[in-house]
Motif scaffolding. Structure first.
Motif, short mmCIF file in Angstrom:
data_model
loop_
_atom_site.label_atom_id
_atom_site.label_comp_id
_atom_site.label_asym_id
_atom_site.label_seq_id
_atom_site.Cartn_x
_atom_site.Cartn_y
_atom_site.Cartn_z
N SER A 60 0.67 -1.23 0.05
CA SER A 60 0.12 0.02 0.12
C SER A 60 0.89 1.18 -0.01
CB SER A 60 -0.85 0.04 1.14
OG SER A 60 -0.08 0.15 2.29
N ARG A 61 0.23 2.10 -0.25
CA ARG A 61 1.16 3.57 -0.21
C ARG A 61 0.07 4.70 0.48
NH1 ARG A 61 0.57 6.53 -5.28
NH2 ARG A 61 -0.63 5.37 -6.80
N PRO A 62 0.95 5.61 1.29
CA PRO A 62 0.10 6.79 1.90
C PRO A 62 -1.19 7.42 1.21
CG PRO A 62 2.14 6.90 2.33
CD PRO A 62 2.12 5.86 1.06
N ASP A 63 -0.83 7.72 -0.37
CA ASP A 63 -1.78 8.33 -1.10
C ASP A 63 -2.18 7.69 -2.39
OD1 ASP A 63 -3.15 10.66 -2.23
OD2 ASP A 63 -1.75 11.89 -2.27
N PRO A 64 -2.98 6.87 -2.41
CA PRO A 64 -3.36 5.95 -3.51
C PRO A 64 -3.95 6.67 -4.83
CG PRO A 64 -4.99 5.46 -1.72
CD PRO A 64 -3.78 6.43 -1.08
#
Length: 151
Positions: A60-64
């Motif tokens: 995952s990444r903080p700002d999809p």
């Protein structure tokens, strides 16, 4: 033609979904190079092309909602360490039961132009096992094995 009379190359052709990706250290400890629940897709074409994607599935990444190319290096670093992809051509040594992947494109540019051997086994008609003995990791070599299911 039945599976029992097909060549290794003929049996490879098609799409394969990753079931498991494991390694074994010299001391016998089992580990998972892309996490315990790795995902992947492997494609072999009849005209000699191969494509591979491997990933940890819970990335995952903080700002999809922001395009990945606009993410900062601190965000991209962990994503890069949990993904591998390459494509190119392949050849098969039927006697040795080894498929050699020629890396034409690769996420890791240091591997472009290299030839990578995979030992081939078919545990049953629906599965393919590719193993790499002496796979170099940090300070040791190990054997890694990728089990695939035909899709």
């Amino acid at each position: 033609m039945t599976r029992s009379t097909e060549t290794v190359r003929e049996r490879l052709i098609g799409g394969w979904e990753l079931v498991s990706f494991t390694g074994k250290t010299p001391s016998g400890r089992v580990f998972h190079p892309m996490g315990e629940h790795a995902g992947g897709l492997l494609l072999y074409t009849d005209n000699g092309l191969v494509g591979v994607n491997l990933t940890e599935v819970d990335r995952s990444r903080p700002d999809p909602d922001t395009r990945i190319g606009l993410q900062d290096d601190a965000t991209l670093g962990p994503l890069a360490r949990t993904y591998m992809a390459y494509s190119g051509t392949f050849t098969v040594d039927e006697t040795a039961r080894v498929v050699t992947h020629n890396f034409d494109l690769c996420f890791d540019p240091a591997l472009v132009g290299t030839l990578q051997e995979r030992h081939v086994a078919f545990p049953d008609p629906h599965h393919l096992e590719l193993s790499v003995p002496d796979f170099a990791l940090d300070n040791f070599s190990s054997t890694v094995s990728l089990l695939w299911h035909r899709v």
